[in-house]
Enzyme design. Structure first.
Site, short mmCIF file in Angstrom:
data_model
loop_
_atom_site.label_atom_id
_atom_site.label_comp_id
_atom_site.label_asym_id
_atom_site.label_seq_id
_atom_site.Cartn_x
_atom_site.Cartn_y
_atom_site.Cartn_z
N ASP A 15 25.27 -25.64 8.29
CA ASP A 15 26.30 -26.43 8.97
C ASP A 15 26.85 -27.51 8.04
O ASP A 15 28.03 -27.87 8.13
CB ASP A 15 25.73 -27.10 10.23
CG ASP A 15 25.22 -26.06 11.22
OD1 ASP A 15 25.93 -25.07 11.42
OD2 ASP A 15 24.11 -26.23 11.74
N ASN B 14 36.55 -25.66 16.12
CA ASN B 14 36.51 -24.36 16.81
C ASN B 14 36.15 -24.55 18.28
O ASN B 14 35.33 -25.41 18.61
CB ASN B 14 35.48 -23.44 16.14
CG ASN B 14 36.12 -22.40 15.26
OD1 ASN B 14 37.20 -21.91 15.56
ND2 ASN B 14 35.45 -22.05 14.17
N ASN C 136 31.89 -19.42 7.39
CA ASN C 136 30.68 -19.64 6.59
C ASN C 136 30.03 -18.35 6.11
O ASN C 136 29.21 -18.37 5.18
CB ASN C 136 29.66 -20.45 7.40
CG ASN C 136 30.05 -21.91 7.49
OD1 ASN C 136 31.19 -22.28 7.20
ND2 ASN C 136 29.12 -22.76 7.90
N ALA D 230 27.58 -34.20 10.20
CA ALA D 230 26.88 -33.60 9.08
C ALA D 230 27.81 -32.78 8.20
O ALA D 230 27.79 -32.87 6.97
CB ALA D 230 25.74 -32.72 9.59
N TYR E 251 -2.04 0.07 6.29
CA TYR E 251 -2.96 -0.87 6.91
C TYR E 251 -4.37 -0.60 6.39
O TYR E 251 -4.56 -0.48 5.19
CB TYR E 251 -2.84 -0.78 8.43
CG TYR E 251 -3.43 -1.97 9.15
CD1 TYR E 251 -3.05 -3.28 8.80
CD2 TYR E 251 -4.39 -1.82 10.13
CE1 TYR E 251 -3.60 -4.38 9.43
CE2 TYR E 251 -4.95 -2.91 10.78
CZ TYR E 251 -4.56 -4.19 10.41
OH TYR E 251 -5.11 -5.28 11.04
N LYS F 6 23.04 -14.88 13.39
CA LYS F 6 22.96 -15.29 11.98
C LYS F 6 22.17 -14.26 11.18
O LYS F 6 22.54 -13.90 10.05
CB LYS F 6 22.28 -16.66 11.90
CG LYS F 6 22.49 -17.37 10.58
CD LYS F 6 23.81 -18.09 10.55
CE LYS F 6 23.94 -18.96 9.33
NZ LYS F 6 25.13 -19.82 9.37
N GLU G 246 19.81 -24.47 10.95
CA GLU G 246 21.02 -24.14 11.70
C GLU G 246 21.12 -24.98 12.97
O GLU G 246 20.13 -25.13 13.71
CB GLU G 246 20.99 -22.65 12.08
CG GLU G 246 22.28 -22.10 12.59
CD GLU G 246 23.29 -21.86 11.48
OE1 GLU G 246 24.48 -21.68 11.79
OE2 GLU G 246 22.90 -21.85 10.30
#
Length: 750
Positions: free
Chosen positions: A160, A287, A320, A195, A37, A92, A134
């Site tokens: 997605d 799902n 995914n 989508a 810093y 995620k 997402e």
């Protein structure tokens, strides 16, 4: 407790949530803080102000991704809002870090306005190297992604949409191949027109499917040209409207080759599956409940039904996590401006190819030892397969460079090695040895050559160019195993029961006739793989040998000791483990052979362990361990390592620092070594630890491995006249390959 209760406990345990921020540089001193810093931080700030690209050099931007959501379309939960979606977005981030070592901030936006979302995310570009959108509802998600891709100069990816497309696309490539069908000829039916379905259909076309052969159904039935003309369908549904009669999902599936479910569970029955073309491909990815249960789909047909779901408890999970971490890793590392279609196709093709390769034992164990071999039940890799990182990621990086999306060029061979290093220090260290082995492969005898693991290891050794394996064992059994696993190679096999081994029996008799072995006994002994392999190496018909997979260590070691013996400058063999930590490598000796070594043995073991360290490009610093520090305790036990140090320091052959006797923490903690014992010959912590006896060595390395989180490679046998390594019973294929690489490097030095 049930799953829900366990999950609530998991998330609420202190500290709440699943992620934290950790520092990557030391912050232990005033000097450290002044660099991190004020005032030191001004220097990198000024450099970045001169050239913003330097943010990738001086900050974490190049490894930072934002996971952005408004919580409007959370998988299985729907529109739950931004705050309720936060556990998903944190999750995620966990997957990004766990699988690709990418740091993530999750950002939940309290807006349902596409303009506001685009403006907010675009303003964060200086912070991040990439954006992962997402759980944003359609059709807004299309607009948000399109605009952000156009307006931002970093990769933007809506998982997605594209994640399912890429993973299921890899599965489709392999499924079509197994079914003997051409992608361009497939008649494909989609259930769902959101989508994910739109993006998946588009991607299948990129892979080679014919758009005119894709039929898409929504809740009102087949999306037809007539509906597009008379109904208020959004532009994305209209893209896949077909000039066919109206009908429902059952009508669409009649005669279809492929069913792709991205809708709701339970809407497909056995009759609908029975109406499909021969050897149908069914991707029921809703799902948690698929459009049709796995068992029902399989029961509906007598021919092959190739099926994938989104569930982990059935074969072929479309997950995914096989995509986004590795796609972003490649994109970040070449500083890509976007994730384009070429990069997505490259990812799918790499996944498809990986599914055709032999599966590591660790992955098989992780999934309950179920068979994992390319075929209808295994068309895509498992999410826990560590090879995805260094198979998919380089393919994505190459596609980015080839397509012009990359701002940084990489040497792909070097890049693969850097990626492997992210999976652990042991991979980085083994890569040094394996690269040396590949430069001049040697003949390595695998004594238990008809064992399945040995055959699979032999295939990898040939495939990677590491060694020229020689399998000792039943030739028919070896061939049957090779065929069963689909291993396309022609191994060198010596069957002790049928081969002409007279010359080897003669040599064994010559070597052991004054050790109580008769000529007839020699003939019987060379029918044993351990003795036959040892004599082959001793006579120069092979360069090195591996054994021990199905034997106890002492019984596996005995034949090579009797036949090959120790080197001219060695009276003793010893077993060494290389232990790798996040930022440190140490070699532990002796852990397998000498029970109660004297000073001469300890000195010799130290020399040979130092030589081994150098084969891994590690410059040795040796410590003789004890419970005493430099004479603080004077007993017979502490005198042995002290005397060994004196012998080594007086030996002109020893060109590395060695000291002791010393306690283990003195050897490995820099502050103790340099402040309390500044007179030590070691300027830095030791990386070769020589234990005072076999008990201490075996206990020590196992504690470091199990409690210290070290990865262990070995045991590597040192001091032999020719390269021999005795692997552990139950070792995995990768362990056999690694030790074969070490043996080849040993043989090169011979």
């Amino acid at each position: 407790m049930g799953l829900d209760e366990d999950a609530l406990d998991y998330h609420s345990r202190d500290p709440p949530g699943k992620i934290e921020i950790a520092t990557t540089k030391p912050t232990n001193t005033q000097r450290d803080l002044s660099l991190a810093y004020s005032p030191g931080v001004a220097a990198p700030c000024e450099k970045i102000a001169e050239n913003p690209e330097r943010a990738f050099t001086y900050t974490a931007k190049g490894n930072m991704v934002a996971v952005v959501s408004d919580g409007s379309a959370v998988l299985g939960l729907g529109d739950i809002g931004p705050e309720a979606s936060k556990p998903v977005m944190e999750g995620k981030g966990v997957l990004f870090k766990r699988f690709a070592d990418i740091d993530v901030f999750d950002i939940e936006l309290d807006t349902d306005d596409a303009d506001a979302m685009v403006e907010t995310v675009r303003a964060m570009e200086p912070t991040f190297g990439g954006i992962n959108l997402e759980d944003i509802a359609a059709p807004e998600c299309f607009e948000v992604e399109r605009r952000l891709r156009e307006e931002m100069d970093i990769p933007v990816f809506h998982d997605d949409q594209h994640g399912t497309a890429i993973i299921s696309g890899a599965a489709l490539v392999n499924a079509a191949d197994i079914a003997g069908k051409d992608l361009a000829d497939l008649d494909i039916v989609f259930s769902g027109a959101g989508a994910s379905a739109i993006a998946t259909a588009r991607f299948y076309v990129s892979l080679g499917a014919t758009k005119a052969n894709i039929t898409m159904c929504d809740s009102s039935g087949i999306i037809t040209a007539d509906r597009a003309e008379h109904e208020d369908l959004n532009e994305f549904k209209q893209e896949f409207a077909r000039d066919v009669p109206e009908g429902d999902l059952a009508d669409a599936m009649a005669g279809a080759d492929v069913f792709v479910g991205l809708s709701i569970g339970g809407i497909v029955d056995e009759t609908m599956v029975q109406s499909m073309a021969s050897d149908p491909i069914i991707f029921a990815m809703a799902n948690p409940d698929p459009e049709i249960d796995y068992e029902d789909a399989k029961h509906a047909r007598d021919d092959a039904v190739i099926m994938a779901t989104g569930r982990s408890d059935y074969p072929n999970q479309v997950n995914n996590v096989l995509g986004f971490p590795f796609i972003f890793r490649g994109a970040l590392d070449v500083r890509a401006t976007e994730i384009n279609e070429e990069m997505k196709v490259a990812a799918a093709e790499a996944l498809a190819d990986l599914a055709r390769q032999d599966v590591p034992d660790a992955v098989v164990k992780a999934y309950g030892d179920q068979p994992l071999q390319f075929g209808p039940e295994y068309i895509i890799p498992k999410p826990l397969d560590p090879r995805v990182l260094f198979e998919v990621t380089p393919a994505v990086a190459k596609a980015a460079m080839d397509s012009g999306a990359a701002r940084k060029e990489l040497d792909l061979d070097d890049y693969v090695e850097r990626l492997e290093a992210r999976l652990g220090k042991s991979r980085e260290m083994m890569r040094v040895v394996l690269n040396k082995a590949k430069s001049d492969p040697k003949r390595v005898v695998l004594a238990e050559g008809d064992d399945e693991k040995m055959i699979r290891a032999a295939y990898q050794l040939v495939e990677q160019g590491i060694a020229q394996p020689v399998l000792l064992g039943d030739a028919d059994e070896i061939e049957a195993t090779r065929r069963r696993f689909g291993l396309e190679f022609d191994p060198v096999v010596v069957d002790p029961e049928t081969a002409d081994v007279e010359a080897y029996a003669d040599r064994l008799y010559e070597l052991r006739q004054r050790k109580g072995v008769t000529r007839r006994e020699a003939e019987e002994l060379v029918r044993d793989g351990n003795y036959l392999g040892s004599v082959m190496v001793e006579m120069g018909d092979a360069d090195a040998m591996l054994t021990g997979l199905t034997h106890h260590y002492p019984s596996a070691l005995r034949p090579p000791l009797q036949v090959i013996g120790t080197a001219e400058d060695a009276d003793y063999a010893a077993g060494v483990y290389m232990l790798t930590f996040k930022n440190r490598v140490i070699f532990c000796a002796d852990a397998t052979v000498n029970q109660d070594p004297d000073a001469d043995v300890l000195a010799e073991v130290t020399r040979h362990t130092a030589e081994l360290a150098r084969s891994f490009n590690v410059e040795p610093r040796a410590a003789m361990l004890s419970y005493s520090n430099f004479g603080s305790v004077d007993t017979d036990g502490t005198r042995k390592p002290r005397e060994a140090v004196a012998k080594l320091q007086a030996d002109d052959r020893v060109d590395f620092p060695v000291d002791g006797e010393m306690q283990a923490d003195t050897a490995v903690v820099e502050d103790i070594l340099n402040s309390t014992y500044e007179f030590s010959e070691l300027d830095d912590p030791a990386n070769v630890l020589v234990f005072p006896n076999l008990e201490a060595g075996n206990i020590g390395y196992k504690l470091l491995q199990r409690l210290g989180g070290a990865e262990a490679i070995g045991p590597m046998l040192v001091g032999m006249d020719k390269p021999v390594h005795v692997i552990q019973r139950g070792d995995e294929v990768k362990d056999i390959v690694n030790l074969a690489g070490v043996a080849v490097v040993d043989a090169q030095q011979e």
